[in-house]
Design an enzyme around this catalytic site. Sequence first.
Site, short mmCIF file in Angstrom:
data_model
loop_
_atom_site.label_atom_id
_atom_site.label_comp_id
_atom_site.label_asym_id
_atom_site.label_seq_id
_atom_site.Cartn_x
_atom_site.Cartn_y
_atom_site.Cartn_z
N ARG A 62 5.83 8.30 -27.04
CA ARG A 62 3.84 7.96 -26.85
C ARG A 62 3.69 8.67 -28.42
O ARG A 62 3.50 7.60 -29.25
CB ARG A 62 3.38 8.70 -26.26
N LYS A 78 3.94 21.01 -21.29
CA LYS A 78 3.44 19.54 -20.65
C LYS A 78 5.27 19.32 -20.93
O LYS A 78 4.58 18.57 -22.37
CB LYS A 78 3.06 19.08 -20.18
N TYR A 87 1.90 20.05 -25.42
CA TYR A 87 2.37 18.50 -24.54
C TYR A 87 3.39 17.61 -25.70
O TYR A 87 3.07 17.26 -26.36
CB TYR A 87 1.18 17.38 -24.43
N ILE A 123 2.02 18.09 -14.17
CA ILE A 123 1.39 17.50 -14.73
C ILE A 123 1.67 15.29 -14.13
O ILE A 123 2.14 15.04 -15.31
CB ILE A 123 1.11 17.63 -15.81
N TYR A 145 1.13 8.98 -34.47
CA TYR A 145 0.70 8.74 -35.23
C TYR A 145 1.02 9.02 -37.03
O TYR A 145 2.02 8.52 -37.87
CB TYR A 145 -0.20 7.78 -35.51
N THR A 165 -3.12 11.40 -21.53
CA THR A 165 -3.02 10.34 -21.62
C THR A 165 -3.23 8.91 -20.40
O THR A 165 -3.43 7.91 -20.66
CB THR A 165 -0.82 9.55 -22.11
#
Length: 292
Positions: A137, A161, A132, A203, A106, A43
Amino acid sequence: MFEGSITALVTPFADDRIDEVALHDLVEWQIEEGSFGLVPCGTTGESPTLSKSEHEQVVEITIKTANGRVPVIAGAGSNSTAEAIAFVRHAQNAGADGVLIVSPYYNKPTQEGIYQHFKAIDAASTIPIIVYNIPGRSAIEIHVETLARIFEDCPNVKGVKDATGNLLRPSLERMACGEDFNLLTGEDGTALGYMAHGGHGCISVTANVAPALCADFQQACLNGDFAAALKLQDRLMPLHRALFLETNPAGAKYALQRLGRMRGDLRLPLVTISPSFQEEIDDAMRHAGILL
């Protein structure tokens, strides 16, 4: 197992191209300052606005520059399973130590769709996969039960993560997946609590700007010295907050520009951070002792 302060690298640009020199120098500086590992093309690396060739270029430069001194976990996620598999194959051929795979954004798949996405990627991988989970997001959250199912059925999936900021997650995930599951947070501000709940590392976005402090903080946590970690957290907390006053990585790139490490160029639709927030970042860097 990946651990400690693992930097989610920004991608330096100059005149809308990858600034290879700045990226090389950033990787060298990160290693010199004690970062435990590096994540290109996540990201923070503006991966959605990198072309396929640019994505591969950034991964290759990072791996070549690191030269085995620290592990490189290449961002290889996509909302297209086929594209994610292609990124994974490139990363393993380039010599990455692992890949970071974001939940599909999305498309909004069901939990079964998420499971099948990771199962297909796992079948194509020969290196460790870190799942992740970043619902802010991707607009979907990977449930703990789904994560445990992925871990059980996908031999290359080694950990997560977790960028939810939910401090229940590390304990729930450890109980569901076991002691061998690699727990990494993606939230700098809650990293102290995450590590106290059994996490192995972070991270980190802030590590782009303050790599030595973030590395020292993580080492204190790994040593079980949470009093020392708290002192470092207090130095870093204003910076953790300031870097996210507007959309990441605008704050981190501004801070790196102030430190003379690179230009602060971003790709549209991201834009330079607002002047009032720039002042707050400056103040936070001074509080941390990294800007005079």
